[in-house]
Design a protein around this motif. Structure first.
Motif, PDB file in Angstrom:
ATOM      1  N   ARG A 148       0.830  -1.199   0.000  1.00  0.00           N
ATOM      2  CA  ARG A 148       0.000   0.000   0.000  1.00  0.00           C
ATOM      3  C   ARG A 148       0.869   1.255   0.000  1.00  0.00           C
ATOM      4  O   ARG A 148       1.897   1.307   0.685  1.00  0.00           O
ATOM      5  N   ARG A 149       0.457   2.251  -0.743  1.00  0.00           N
ATOM      6  CA  ARG A 149       1.210   3.501  -0.777  1.00  0.00           C
ATOM      7  C   ARG A 149       1.239   4.181   0.585  1.00  0.00           C
ATOM      8  O   ARG A 149       2.226   4.813   0.955  1.00  0.00           O
ATOM      9  N   LEU A 150       0.129   4.058   1.329  1.00  0.00           N
ATOM     10  CA  LEU A 150       0.060   4.674   2.647  1.00  0.00           C
ATOM     11  C   LEU A 150       1.131   4.092   3.567  1.00  0.00           C
ATOM     12  O   LEU A 150       1.786   4.816   4.323  1.00  0.00           O
ATOM     13  N   ASP A 151       1.329   2.780   3.497  1.00  0.00           N
ATOM     14  CA  ASP A 151       2.348   2.149   4.332  1.00  0.00           C
ATOM     15  C   ASP A 151       3.748   2.550   3.900  1.00  0.00           C
ATOM     16  O   ASP A 151       4.655   2.690   4.724  1.00  0.00           O
ATOM     17  N   LEU A 152       3.941   2.743   2.581  1.00  0.00           N
ATOM     18  CA  LEU A 152       5.233   3.230   2.104  1.00  0.00           C
ATOM     19  C   LEU A 152       5.504   4.631   2.649  1.00  0.00           C
ATOM     20  O   LEU A 152       6.632   4.931   3.074  1.00  0.00           O
ATOM     21  N   PHE A 153       4.486   5.466   2.682  1.00  0.00           N
ATOM     22  CA  PHE A 153       4.633   6.798   3.250  1.00  0.00           C
ATOM     23  C   PHE A 153       4.983   6.715   4.738  1.00  0.00           C
ATOM     24  O   PHE A 153       5.838   7.460   5.227  1.00  0.00           O
ATOM     25  N   CYS A 154       4.340   5.795   5.464  1.00  0.00           N
ATOM     26  CA  CYS A 154       4.635   5.605   6.897  1.00  0.00           C
ATOM     27  C   CYS A 154       6.088   5.186   7.093  1.00  0.00           C
ATOM     28  O   CYS A 154       6.767   5.662   8.005  1.00  0.00           O
ATOM     29  N   ALA A 155       6.554   4.267   6.234  1.00  0.00           N
ATOM     30  CA  ALA A 155       7.937   3.802   6.344  1.00  0.00           C
ATOM     31  C   ALA A 155       8.918   4.939   6.080  1.00  0.00           C
ATOM     32  O   ALA A 155       9.923   5.086   6.796  1.00  0.00           O
ATOM     33  N   LEU A 156       8.630   5.769   5.077  1.00  0.00           N
ATOM     34  CA  LEU A 156       9.510   6.893   4.766  1.00  0.00           C
ATOM     35  C   LEU A 156       9.511   7.924   5.888  1.00  0.00           C
ATOM     36  O   LEU A 156      10.553   8.487   6.243  1.00  0.00           O
ATOM     37  N   ALA A 157       8.331   8.174   6.469  1.00  0.00           N
ATOM     38  CA  ALA A 157       8.242   9.121   7.578  1.00  0.00           C
ATOM     39  C   ALA A 157       9.039   8.624   8.780  1.00  0.00           C
ATOM     40  O   ALA A 157       9.758   9.390   9.435  1.00  0.00           O
ATOM     41  N   ALA A 158       8.915   7.323   9.078  1.00  0.00           N
ATOM     42  CA  ALA A 158       9.660   6.764  10.200  1.00  0.00           C
ATOM     43  C   ALA A 158      11.163   6.802   9.935  1.00  0.00           C
ATOM     44  O   ALA A 158      11.964   7.098  10.831  1.00  0.00           O
ATOM     45  N   ALA A 159      11.551   6.496   8.699  1.00  0.00           N
ATOM     46  CA  ALA A 159      12.979   6.524   8.354  1.00  0.00           C
ATOM     47  C   ALA A 159      13.551   7.932   8.507  1.00  0.00           C
ATOM     48  O   ALA A 159      14.654   8.115   9.038  1.00  0.00           O
ATOM     49  N   ALA A 160      12.796   8.931   8.052  1.00  0.00           N
ATOM     50  CA  ALA A 160      13.249  10.316   8.202  1.00  0.00           C
ATOM     51  C   ALA A 160      13.376  10.689   9.673  1.00  0.00           C
ATOM     52  O   ALA A 160      14.318  11.390  10.076  1.00  0.00           O
ATOM     53  N   ALA A 161      12.429  10.221  10.484  1.00  0.00           N
ATOM     54  CA  ALA A 161      12.477  10.507  11.922  1.00  0.00           C
ATOM     55  C   ALA A 161      13.703   9.875  12.571  1.00  0.00           C
ATOM     56  O   ALA A 161      14.344  10.477  13.444  1.00  0.00           O
ATOM     57  N   VAL A 162      14.050   8.657  12.138  1.00  0.00           N
ATOM     58  CA  VAL A 162      15.228   7.990  12.686  1.00  0.00           C
ATOM     59  C   VAL A 162      16.493   8.760  12.313  1.00  0.00           C
ATOM     60  O   VAL A 162      17.417   8.900  13.132  1.00  0.00           O
TER      61      VAL A 162
END
Length: 303
Positions: free
Chosen positions: A130-144
């Motif tokens: 899902r694109r939404l989950d890809l966005f979540c993964a990118l947001a979390a990666a940026a936060a890390v």
């Protein structure tokens, strides 16, 4: 577990409904999260005397007593396959708590718990398209990236320990599911907690012998075991009877915020504004991934 609490059983398929039941469930989840993080902070107060390993040993013993009493596993009837899963779960459980407490000692409660939360987030996102989950993964990666950005005070060993704890938490979730399918009730989790407690006997005894604890340090370690193991375990079981499993999973996402607040108020560990924003991003990513992912799975099951 210093992290947010993780129910050791499969969640009930149905939950009581009604405003009063939902309010009671929310109160229990709030109490569970706060208890878990306050327990971890009290354990940190005992680090100067017992060290993280000594505190974790005491906590593991408390968890073993609680789960063995509740689960009452029939270990003599376990098959070889069941024992392999139990031993793997015990090893992951023991490693997860030790690496988390070592990380807390080096980088603070809020940052350590937030990085550890990448474990369940990764499990929630694994295999999705899902694109939404890809966005979540990118947001979390940026936060890390923000949380671990190079600074003069950056403790890379502490960050690495927290990330190991995250890997262990992800493995813990997957192994718990497998154990839940292979063994009834709490038997598998209880047996794993008992084995983990046994693994920490030589460590705990050695630490207590070499570093005789003060009354205050021992009480803090015991409080960590009760508040971070016994109270969340019982609270989560009761909460899952009052709220849907999806709501419970989303609500668990507030634990990094609780950890940062408790670290600030009890341990006087301060985070900068960017760190708070990064924590908020990881919490939001986890809540969205867990909440929407569970809804999609439920619709697929209904169809």
């Amino acid at each position: 577990m210093a992290t947010t609490s993780h129910p050791s059983t499969q969640p009930p398929r149905t939950a009581a409904t009604g405003p009063s039941s939902r309010a009671g469930g929310v109160a229990l989840m709030l109490g569970s999260g706060l208890s878990n993080q306050v327990g971890a902070s009290l354990g940190a107060l005992a680090f100067p005397v017992l060290g993280p390993a000594g505190v974790v040993a005491v906590r593991q013993w408390v968890a073993a007593v609680v789960l063995l009493t509740a689960g009452r596993p029939h270990i003599r009837s376990f098959t070889a396959t069941q024992w392999r899963l139990v031993l793997a779960l015990a090893a992951v459980f023991a490693t997860m708590n030790l690496t988390l407490y070592l990380a807390i000692d080096r980088i603070g409660l809020g940052l350590a718990v937030t990085l550890e939360f990448l474990g369940p987030l990764t499990v929630a996102l694994a295999g999705t398209r899902r694109r939404l989950d890809l966005f979540c993964a990118l947001a979390a990666a940026a936060a890390v990236v923000v949380l671990t950005r190079p600074r003069p005070s950056t403790d890379y060993v502490g960050i690495a320990l927290a990330l190991v704890a995250a890997v262990c938490w992800g493995c813990y979730i997957l192994l718990n599911r497998a154990v839940g399918h292979r063994l009834p009730g709490l038997q598998g989790s209880a047996a794993a907690a008992g084995v983990s407690g046994l693994l920490y006997l030589p460590i705990g005894i050695t630490v207590l012998y070499l570093h005789p604890p003060t009354v205050t340090a021992l009480l803090c370690a015991l409080a960590a075991g009760v508040l971070s193991s016994a109270v969340p375990f019982l609270s989560d079981l009761l909460a899952l009877r009052r709220v849907p499993a999806r709501f419970f999973g989303v609500f668990m996402s507030v634990n990094p915020v609780f950890a940062a607040l408790v670290g600030l108020l009890i341990l006087h560990q301060h985070l900068d504004h960017l760190a708070w924003l990064a924590i908020a991003a990881i919490v939001a990513a986890n809540a969205v991934a867990v909440g929407t992912g569970t809804r999609v799975a439920q619709r697929a099951t209904d169809i």
